[in-house]
Design a protein around this motif. Structure first.
Motif, PDB file in Angstrom:
ATOM      1  N   TYR A 167       0.829  -1.193   0.000  1.00 26.53           N
ATOM      2  CA  TYR A 167       0.000   0.000   0.000  1.00 26.53           C
ATOM      3  C   TYR A 167       0.867   1.249   0.000  1.00 26.53           C
ATOM      4  CZ  TYR A 167       1.062   0.211   5.015  1.00 26.53           C
ATOM      5  OH  TYR A 167       1.704   0.268   6.208  1.00 26.53           O
ATOM      6  N   VAL A 168       0.227   2.336  -0.421  1.00 24.43           N
ATOM      7  CA  VAL A 168       0.822   3.658  -0.319  1.00 24.43           C
ATOM      8  C   VAL A 168      -0.305   4.632   0.024  1.00 24.43           C
ATOM      9  CG1 VAL A 168       0.574   4.027  -2.811  1.00 24.43           C
ATOM     10  CG2 VAL A 168       2.122   5.474  -1.499  1.00 24.43           C
ATOM     11  N   ILE A 169      -0.058   5.493   1.020  1.00 26.05           N
ATOM     12  CA  ILE A 169      -1.050   6.466   1.473  1.00 26.05           C
ATOM     13  C   ILE A 169      -0.462   7.859   1.327  1.00 26.05           C
ATOM     14  CG2 ILE A 169      -2.487   7.231   3.398  1.00 26.05           C
ATOM     15  CD1 ILE A 169      -2.296   4.454   4.561  1.00 26.05           C
ATOM     16  N   SER A 170      -1.166   8.731   0.615  1.00 22.36           N
ATOM     17  CA  SER A 170      -0.727  10.112   0.413  1.00 22.36           C
ATOM     18  C   SER A 170      -1.774  11.063   0.972  1.00 22.36           C
ATOM     19  CB  SER A 170      -0.509  10.404  -1.074  1.00 22.36           C
ATOM     20  OG  SER A 170       0.598   9.669  -1.565  1.00 22.36           O
ATOM     21  N   PRO A 171      -1.317  12.159   1.539  1.00 22.04           N
ATOM     22  CA  PRO A 171      -2.283  13.090   2.141  1.00 22.04           C
ATOM     23  C   PRO A 171      -2.861  14.061   1.119  1.00 22.04           C
ATOM     24  CG  PRO A 171      -0.073  13.844   2.588  1.00 22.04           C
ATOM     25  CD  PRO A 171       0.083  12.562   1.819  1.00 22.04           C
ATOM     26  N   LEU A 172      -4.108  14.476   1.367  1.00 25.42           N
ATOM     27  CA  LEU A 172      -4.705  15.601   0.652  1.00 25.42           C
ATOM     28  C   LEU A 172      -4.451  16.835   1.507  1.00 25.42           C
ATOM     29  CD1 LEU A 172      -8.112  13.915  -0.277  1.00 25.42           C
ATOM     30  CD2 LEU A 172      -6.278  14.473  -1.884  1.00 25.42           C
ATOM     31  N   ARG A 173      -3.688  17.777   0.977  1.00 26.98           N
ATOM     32  CA  ARG A 173      -3.274  18.938   1.762  1.00 26.98           C
ATOM     33  C   ARG A 173      -3.845  20.224   1.173  1.00 26.98           C
ATOM     34  NH1 ARG A 173       1.281  18.114   5.153  1.00 26.98           N
ATOM     35  NH2 ARG A 173       2.316  16.109   4.858  1.00 26.98           N
ATOM     36  N   ARG A 221       7.771   4.714  -9.000  1.00 25.63           N
ATOM     37  CA  ARG A 221       7.161   5.692  -9.892  1.00 25.63           C
ATOM     38  C   ARG A 221       5.655   5.776  -9.657  1.00 25.63           C
ATOM     39  NH1 ARG A 221       8.899  10.272 -11.829  1.00 25.63           N
ATOM     40  NH2 ARG A 221       7.895  10.863 -13.781  1.00 25.63           N
ATOM     41  N   GLU A 222       5.002   4.638  -9.350  1.00 27.27           N
ATOM     42  CA  GLU A 222       3.577   4.635  -9.051  1.00 27.27           C
ATOM     43  C   GLU A 222       3.299   5.355  -7.737  1.00 27.27           C
ATOM     44  OE1 GLU A 222       1.686   0.681 -11.047  1.00 27.27           O
ATOM     45  OE2 GLU A 222       3.116   0.389  -9.424  1.00 27.27           O
ATOM     46  N   LYS A 223       4.204   5.218  -6.796  1.00 26.58           N
ATOM     47  CA  LYS A 223       4.048   5.943  -5.540  1.00 26.58           C
ATOM     48  C   LYS A 223       4.085   7.447  -5.787  1.00 26.58           C
ATOM     49  CE  LYS A 223       6.174   2.233  -2.829  1.00 26.58           C
ATOM     50  NZ  LYS A 223       7.344   1.845  -2.002  1.00 26.58           N
ATOM     51  N   LEU A 224       5.000   7.861  -6.675  1.00 27.48           N
ATOM     52  CA  LEU A 224       5.052   9.282  -7.023  1.00 27.48           C
ATOM     53  C   LEU A 224       3.786   9.715  -7.752  1.00 27.48           C
ATOM     54  CD1 LEU A 224       8.763   9.591  -8.223  1.00 27.48           C
ATOM     55  CD2 LEU A 224       7.795  10.309  -6.046  1.00 27.48           C
ATOM     56  N   ARG A 243       1.402  12.662  -6.624  1.00 25.06           N
ATOM     57  CA  ARG A 243       1.045  13.765  -7.521  1.00 25.06           C
ATOM     58  C   ARG A 243      -0.468  13.847  -7.695  1.00 25.06           C
ATOM     59  NH1 ARG A 243       3.067  14.432 -13.824  1.00 25.06           N
ATOM     60  NH2 ARG A 243       1.547  16.038 -14.397  1.00 25.06           N
ATOM     61  N   PHE A 244      -1.101  12.690  -7.828  1.00 30.38           N
ATOM     62  CA  PHE A 244      -2.552  12.652  -7.973  1.00 30.38           C
ATOM     63  C   PHE A 244      -3.221  13.334  -6.774  1.00 30.38           C
ATOM     64  CE2 PHE A 244      -6.753  10.897  -8.498  1.00 30.38           C
ATOM     65  CZ  PHE A 244      -6.873  10.656  -9.851  1.00 30.38           C
ATOM     66  N   ASP A 298      -2.498  17.212  -6.844  1.00 26.54           N
ATOM     67  CA  ASP A 298      -3.239  17.968  -7.855  1.00 26.54           C
ATOM     68  C   ASP A 298      -4.740  18.010  -7.569  1.00 26.54           C
ATOM     69  OD1 ASP A 298      -0.850  18.376  -9.082  1.00 26.54           O
ATOM     70  OD2 ASP A 298      -1.166  16.940 -10.716  1.00 26.54           O
ATOM     71  N   LEU A 299      -5.271  16.986  -6.874  1.00 25.44           N
ATOM     72  CA  LEU A 299      -6.711  16.939  -6.584  1.00 25.44           C
ATOM     73  C   LEU A 299      -7.065  17.592  -5.250  1.00 25.44           C
ATOM     74  CD1 LEU A 299      -8.887  15.648  -8.425  1.00 25.44           C
ATOM     75  CD2 LEU A 299      -6.592  14.848  -8.961  1.00 25.44           C
ATOM     76  N   SER A 300      -6.078  17.969  -4.456  1.00 28.77           N
ATOM     77  CA  SER A 300      -6.351  18.513  -3.123  1.00 28.77           C
ATOM     78  C   SER A 300      -7.181  19.788  -3.185  1.00 28.77           C
ATOM     79  CB  SER A 300      -5.035  18.781  -2.384  1.00 28.77           C
ATOM     80  OG  SER A 300      -4.387  17.583  -2.068  1.00 28.77           O
ATOM     81  N   LEU A 301      -6.862  20.670  -4.129  1.00 22.98           N
ATOM     82  CA  LEU A 301      -7.587  21.931  -4.215  1.00 22.98           C
ATOM     83  C   LEU A 301      -9.059  21.706  -4.530  1.00 22.98           C
ATOM     84  CD1 LEU A 301      -7.565  24.998  -4.137  1.00 22.98           C
ATOM     85  CD2 LEU A 301      -6.949  24.998  -6.573  1.00 22.98           C
TER      86      LEU A 301
END
Length: 758
Positions: free
Chosen positions: A245-251, A273-276, A280-281, A284-287
């Motif tokens: 798994y990989v978890i990225s925050p929405l900031r 690269r998928e983690k990046l 990035r996803f 870019d979607l945070s806003l």
């Protein structure tokens, strides 16, 4: 490249290759940037293979003699060059800084210079990298376009999770948002049903899990993965989370407003690269997510303003306590549908709404909020993970508490707490105004009742009519099902029911030894019973659940009482009880005055010795009978030789004889008949609506009863006069004269007999 060139695809290879679908799509797209003249030979192959060397897709140039192999013996990060049958094949790895790793290859005839062919393949690999970047950017821009078409947060999170899962093969995605400043509880949006097991393991304490996950992110740690964190420790069943798994925050700025997670089987771990790409996803979607949350906040603020306006309007448009309480409960539940709402009041009230009474437990949140006069928020475990209690404050005090609670772990922002406090204060002020209005209305009713009792007394109203009027007014004032006024029999435990709403009720009520009603007699106390269901002595007498009783006290003795009952429990408030105590004093005065007035009237129209009616009263009764009846009869009676009785036994015995005769007369006639003392030992009986025959029978019965029941024995003589509308002599004086003449004739005829007038 010319359009007459065709692809070479092996579906089995594509199915077995993890990134085959993406490599094939990127390869196709990259061909649009290559011309025929750029290929170093007239015939040959251009193809793409995955990182295991399996051919995914290719394009034929011209009509080459050789065929495309299903796989090539490539080495990681190393170019591959091989010669065979006058041709040579060159493969260049595309592994660094790419989303989908693989190799770009080409097959040429040996006539082509190897350096020239190698340069062409390297250039194509660079183009392939750029096309991959465009593919990723296109995926993100397509997702941005989709989310910008809606402002609903739930739909945006669905789009993000679905698009991200679709962009990475054989992956699943969940996304979560949370806003402490408004009621956006932590919740998951998932791409597939299989991932629901995450939801099941996190639903127990979702707020705590979310807080712990977000605290793992730092400025240096922008992702959580299998390699740099152990998120499994946050769950009840860690063995269920063996995925890569990989978890990225929405900031938004420095604030984390949510997280996006991608999961895949450990058999095919997520590449760097998928983690990046995931990072990035999310970036870019945070806003877009933040804008949706702000839109939701604006909608919610507007909803809160609208609901507060509705509550305020309802409060100020109604002066009914029940309407105010209903508006508070209804709109609070509407604003906070995930929370239970209770309303606690500090004073007793009868309401069909879910209103609770305080027990004043010092450890209870609502009791503390009431006593301290401030809003309190408590988080705990069990059925009440969160409890908020806000007091209903008015200018004159605190009237109760509105309590919100939930078994889910939620976090209320100070802005929400401030809003609930403002709602409670508004409700408290409105409740106070409604209470004051209701008290003023009750006071007006009491004054009107007192004024009406006074007015009726001034009209010389009969006691029975006054009691009936008081019963009606008390029942109306206190909304009682049953009301009665009791009069005590001397100093005994018995009461006579003077007036009651129940016409079939027994006239005598005896209070037993163990009855709570004995407090009325022994302690002279008023009673307020909220629920008498366990008191058999009360239920058997009044068949009630609620009861109020106030005694009439005179010279430190109980002379009577007012009793109000109802079949429902908790029907009467303490305010009702105090009002009844105040009204009881006025009722006692009214009843006493009416009784005295009735006694004076009785003394005026009755003889003091015998208790028979007076001569004037008899005269008035006969006059009224002339106006009302068709006929009537008058019997004049005289005790024979009464002077001898006085001379023989004395005047005291003579008086007793008159009393005996009077009692015999009353017992021997109807209630509608009238017995009166005419004067001395002479008495009279008037029989309305009676003719000759009945008059003779009654007169004879009176004579026999007196002769048989007096001691010492005496006899009476009488004269009977009858009138009817058939004759014209309807004067009372004429009737008396005829009866008197008949009486003297009876005496002259030997006494102890009855004679009729001519």
């Amino acid at each position: 490249m010319n359009n007459d060139l065709v692809y070479v695809e092996d579906k089995q290879v594509i199915a077995d290759s993890f990134y085959a679908r993406y490599l094939m799509e990127v390869f196709r797209y990259s061909q649009t940037f290559l011309s025929t003249s750029s290929f170093p030979a007239d015939v040959g192959w251009l193809f793409v293979v995955d990182e295991m060397g399996r051919t995914v897709a290719g394009r034929r140039i011209g009509d080459p003699l050789c065929s495309l192999e299903k796989s090539y013996p490539v080495l990681a990060a190393e170019p591959y060059i091989a010669e065979q049958d006058g041709n040579y094949t060159i493969c260049v790895p595309v592994l660094e800084n790419v989303w989908f790793p693989g190799y770009i290859g080409a097959t040429f005839s040996q006539e082509v210079d190897s350096k020239c062919g190698f340069s062409f393949v390297q250039g194509t690999a660079s183009l392939f990298r750029m096309v991959q970047e465009q593919y990723v950017a296109k995926s993100i821009s397509a997702c941005l376009k989709a989310v910008n078409e809606t402002l609903h947060l739930d739909r945006i999170m669905e789009i993000i999770s679905e698009r991200l899962a679709a962009s990475l093969d054989q992956t699943e995605c969940w996304a979560m948002v949370y806003d402490a400043e408004q009621d956006i509880s932590p919740h998951w949006t998932v791409s597939k049903k299989r991932i629901r097991r995450w939801d099941r393991h996190m639903i127990r304490d979702i707020h705590t899990v979310y807080t712990q996950v977000t605290h793992l992110f730092t400025n240096k740690r922008t992702q959580l993965t299998n390699e740099n964190s152990n998120i499994r420790t946050l769950f009840d069943n860690p063995d269920a989370f063996e995925e890569s798994y990989v978890i990225s925050p929405l900031r938004y700025g420095e604030k984390i407003i949510g997280v996006i997670a991608v999961l895949r089987s450990k058999a095919q771990p997520i590449s760097e690269r998928e983690k990046l790409f995931v990072e990035r996803f999310a970036k870019d979607l945070s806003l877009a997510v933040y804008n949706a949350m702000m839109y939701m906040r604006l909608e919610r603020d507007e909803q809160k303003r609208t609901l507060l306006f509705e509550v305020t309007k309802k409060i100020h448009s109604s002066i009914n306590v029940e309407d105010v309480l209903e508006a508070v409960i209804k709109n609070t539940k509407k604003l906070y549908p995930k929370m239970q709402v209770d309303l606690w009041l500090s004073h007793d009230t009868f309401s069909k709404l879910p209103v609770k009474q305080f027990t004043f437990d010092v450890n209870d949140v609502s009791s503390r909020a009431f006593m301290e006069g401030r809003t309190m928020l408590v988080q705990s475990k069990g059925d009440r993970a969160l409890t908020l209690a806000s007091p209903l404050r008015g200018k004159q005090g605190v009237y109760g508490v509105i309590e919100l609670y939930t078994k889910e772990s939620l976090s209320l922002h100070p802005g929400e707490i401030e809003y609930i406090t403002m709602l409670a204060d508004t409700a408290g002020s409105a409740f106070e105004n409604a209470q004051l209005y209701q008290q003023s209305q009750n006071l007006i009713k009491e004054l009107l009742l007192i004024d009406e009792m006074t007015s009726q007394l001034n009209k010389n109203i009969r006691l029975d009519d006054l009691l009936a009027s008081i019963i009606h007014k008390l029942t109306e004032t206190f909304r009682a099902e049953h009301c009665c006024i009791l009069s005590r029999v001397d100093d005994s435990p018995q009461f006579i029911i003077q007036a009651s709403t129940d016409k079939k009720e027994d006239n005598v009520l005896e209070i037993t030894e163990n009855s709570r009603l004995r407090d009325l007699l022994l302690n002279k106390e008023s009673l307020l019973l909220a629920d008498a269901s366990g008191m058999e002595e009360i239920v058997s007498v009044f068949a009630c659940r609620s009861l109020m009783a106030v005694p009439f006290i005179d010279n430190n003795k109980v002379e009577g009482a007012i009793v109000l009952t109802d079949s429902q429990p908790n029907r009467y408030t303490f305010d009702d009880f105090k009002r009844l105590q105040m009204l009881a004093r006025h009722v006692k005065v009214a009843v006493t005055n009416a009784s005295l007035h009735a006694e004076v009237e009785r003394m005026v129209i009755t003889d003091n010795l015998t208790g028979l009616y007076s001569r004037k009263y008899l005269y008035d009764v006969i006059s009224q009978s002339y106006q009302r009846d068709a006929c009537g009869a008058l019997i004049l009676l005289d005790v024979d030789h009464f002077k001898n009785v006085n001379d023989t036994y004395g005047h005291q015995v003579g008086d007793e004889i008159l009393i005996q005769v009077s009692d015999i007369l009353n017992k021997s006639i109807r209630l509608s008949d009238v017995a009166a003392r005419w004067g001395g030992e002479e008495m009279a009986v008037y029989l309305p609506c009676v003719g000759d025959d009945i008059a003779r029978q009654v007169a004879e019965r009176l004579r026999i009863n007196v002769m048989n029941e007096t001691a010492p024995k005496v006899t009476i003589s009488g004269g009977i006069a009858v009138w009817s509308r058939d004759n014209n002599e309807l004067a009372v004086e004429v009737l008396f004269q005829k009866a008197d003449e008949a009486l003297y004739r009876a005496k002259r005829s030997g006494r102890n007999r009855m004679c009729e007038a001519d």
